[in-house]
Design an enzyme around this catalytic site. Sequence first.
Site, PDB file in Angstrom:
ATOM      1  NE  ARG A  62     -37.146  88.720  60.916  1.00 32.59           N
ATOM      2  CZ  ARG A  62     -37.951  88.822  61.959  1.00 32.59           C
ATOM      3  NH1 ARG A  62     -37.535  89.399  63.064  1.00 32.59           N
ATOM      4  NH2 ARG A  62     -39.166  88.337  61.928  1.00 32.59           N
ATOM      5  CE  LYS A 171     -56.993  88.855  63.154  1.00 32.22           C
ATOM      6  NZ  LYS A 171     -56.877  87.460  62.700  1.00 32.22           N
ATOM      7  CG  HIS A 201     -59.513  90.512  56.173  1.00 32.43           C
ATOM      8  ND1 HIS A 201     -59.162  89.833  57.312  1.00 32.43           N
ATOM      9  CD2 HIS A 201     -60.220  89.630  55.430  1.00 32.43           C
ATOM     10  CE1 HIS A 201     -59.628  88.597  57.243  1.00 32.43           C
ATOM     11  NE2 HIS A 201     -60.277  88.449  56.114  1.00 32.43           N
ATOM     12  CE  LYS A 205     -64.194  88.826  54.617  1.00 33.17           C
ATOM     13  NZ  LYS A 205     -63.574  87.872  53.707  1.00 33.17           N
ATOM     14  CD  GLU A 239     -61.977  80.539  59.100  1.00 36.51           C
ATOM     15  OE1 GLU A 239     -61.231  80.839  58.162  1.00 36.51           O
ATOM     16  OE2 GLU A 239     -61.617  80.546  60.287  1.00 36.51           O
ATOM     17  CG  ASP A 258     -57.736  83.707  64.191  1.00 33.92           C
ATOM     18  OD1 ASP A 258     -56.833  84.476  63.816  1.00 33.92           O
ATOM     19  OD2 ASP A 258     -58.275  82.853  63.456  1.00 33.92           O
ATOM     20  CG  HIS A 263     -62.462  89.082  61.456  1.00 35.92           C
ATOM     21  ND1 HIS A 263     -61.692  90.167  61.121  1.00 35.92           N
ATOM     22  CD2 HIS A 263     -61.660  88.003  61.292  1.00 35.92           C
ATOM     23  CE1 HIS A 263     -60.479  89.755  60.770  1.00 35.92           C
ATOM     24  NE2 HIS A 263     -60.434  88.444  60.870  1.00 35.92           N
ATOM     25  CE  LYS A 363     -58.916  79.091  62.089  1.00 35.60           C
ATOM     26  NZ  LYS A 363     -59.023  79.975  60.928  1.00 35.60           N
TER      27      LYS A 363
HETATM   28  C1  BG6 Z   1     -58.079  85.850  59.642  1.00 38.45           C
HETATM   29  C2  BG6 Z   1     -57.833  84.755  60.658  1.00 38.45           C
HETATM   30  O1  BG6 Z   1     -58.125  87.114  60.275  1.00 38.45           O
HETATM   31  O2  BG6 Z   1     -59.315  85.631  58.991  1.00 38.45           O
HETATM   32  C3  BG6 Z   1     -57.871  83.401  59.997  1.00 38.45           C
HETATM   33  O3  BG6 Z   1     -56.571  84.950  61.268  1.00 38.45           O
HETATM   34  C4  BG6 Z   1     -59.145  83.221  59.208  1.00 38.45           C
HETATM   35  O4  BG6 Z   1     -57.745  82.366  60.953  1.00 38.45           O
HETATM   36  C5  BG6 Z   1     -59.363  84.408  58.274  1.00 38.45           C
HETATM   37  O5  BG6 Z   1     -59.069  82.022  58.473  1.00 38.45           O
HETATM   38  C6  BG6 Z   1     -60.720  84.334  57.600  1.00 38.45           C
HETATM   39  O6  BG6 Z   1     -60.803  85.335  56.632  1.00 38.45           O
HETATM   40  P1  BG6 Z   1     -61.771  85.171  55.393  1.00 38.45           P
HETATM   41  O7  BG6 Z   1     -61.660  86.475  54.672  1.00 38.45           O
HETATM   42  O8  BG6 Z   1     -61.254  83.994  54.599  1.00 38.45           O
HETATM   43  O9  BG6 Z   1     -63.119  84.912  55.946  1.00 38.45           O
END
Ligand code: BG6
Length: 513
Positions: A62, A171, A201, A205, A239, A258, A263, A363
């Site tokens: 934008r 996502k 993603h 990995k 995390e 999330d 994942h 988290k």
């Molecule tokens: C993302 C989430 O998809 O993955 C985040 O939105 C999260 O909240 C992240 O921290 C974790 O990814 P990774 O690769 O650091 O484990």
Amino acid sequence: MPNDSRHPFLQGLSKHRGAQPTIITIFGASGDLCARKLVPAIYNLAVDNLLPADFYLIGFGRKPIPDEEFRSLASEAISKFSRRELNRDIWDRIEKNAFYCSGGYDEVEAFQKLRDKVDSIEKDLGREIQSVFYVSTPPSVFEPIIKNLGEVGLAKRHQDGDRHTKVVIEKPFGKDLESARHLNRVISGVFQERQVYRIDHYLGKETVQDLLVQRFANTIFEPLWNRNYVDNVQITVAESLGVGTRGGYYEQSGATRDMIQNHTMQLLALTAMEPPASLDAEAIRDEKVKLLKAIKPLRLGYSNSDVVRAQYAEGLIDGQKVDGYREEEGVSEESNTETYAALRLAINNWRWEGVPFYLRSGKRMARRVTEIAIQFKRPPSSLFSENEMINLASNSLVFQIQPDEGSTILLNGKIPGLQTRTQPVKMHFRYSTTFGSNTPEAYERLVLDAMIGDGTLFIRGDETEASWGLITPLHEFWQSEGQRGMESYAAGSWGPNASDRMLWQGEHEWRRP
Ligand code: BG6
């Protein structure tokens, strides 16, 4: 441009893995993901000679930014975030083909300008070239972007355009089953499914890809991979970070949207699916969908529930005091958003009937760790005395997805000495020891795969719907309950006691990784 006039670097590039000449357009080019992950991924592909010889990068956003500024922002991003140092010679060759287009995502005229840019690149080149549109914007503008790509004819430009044009979508893909279905319908009104690359993603990995190799390139695991030998499976995606500056986003999302729906469910699908007929993208995704559809609906309620949700309260991370979730920036003091979720899943098929799959993600947990633990049944007790049985551990196979990538098998061994005494011992495989530590980032693999048209590590439309189909009733239930049933855990801990209690019901215990 005649081929032999190119720099030797560029001449070598297109030989690798068959990436065709490509224009990548990144929507959301001034965003965080572009700087942290996408531009560094493109740069590292160039370092590895994996970009096609004719490669162009267009940033779309934008904010009005001149080409020059976009280029210097991109090189700063590489210096800051790339796993390898910026090599000016390599970057210069990408930079001269990097451009920026500005405009609103809902303005057709802005897409017309983008189309003009793509046309002019092709005109200079003297031929057609594939386009990869990478949508890395907030989800609220996914729909107008897709529609406008269709509107200005960028989705199906050439006669065989569906093979030459791809769209990569970040996502979150929807927020529930209905919105995911709606988005799928919007996309399929413009693109063919084989043009669509939905990102998770985690699939990029290395260790997640290794899961398939470990399962299907070894003979020793598959005979044990079923209800006869496996007692339970535990998937942890923990995390230690909090929500940081993303409170606003996270409030709408929470741990299940999330991390679990995407994942964690992907890790589950790869762990539990049947062997695919081939490594073809469709064969693998067919198996994942079958598995996701075989998961029984969650039992919701307050006795014997299959789910636990919780929020982190203040606590200690690495000895430092940190705030609770409700004190974070952008978070309501009365927030109902879960920062931790644990699920107990049952899979309704011959292989897994009766084997609980426990999933948890949170988290501000004690450590950053992602692992898949296959816990085997206990050995029969006949050979060792009562006391020794106490020390006899159940075997386990643990895939450490991150950090410390690798896998570990837990066995029982004899303690040296004249008596027969046992002790659990570990056999480790460490990526860094065997292969060195500088492995490609997930996004490098995913950007390359999208360019070469390999959808194996991307989510198919029916897969995302199957996963939302499981999670959506849970959200509806939580929404109807308000605060009721929301547990709390101290930041820096392994989650709420209620989650431990859920496992005790099955006489299981969470691992402490
Ligand atoms: C993302 C989430 O998809 O993955 C985040 O939105 C999260 O909240 C992240 O921290 C974790 O990814 P990774 O690769 O650091 O484990």
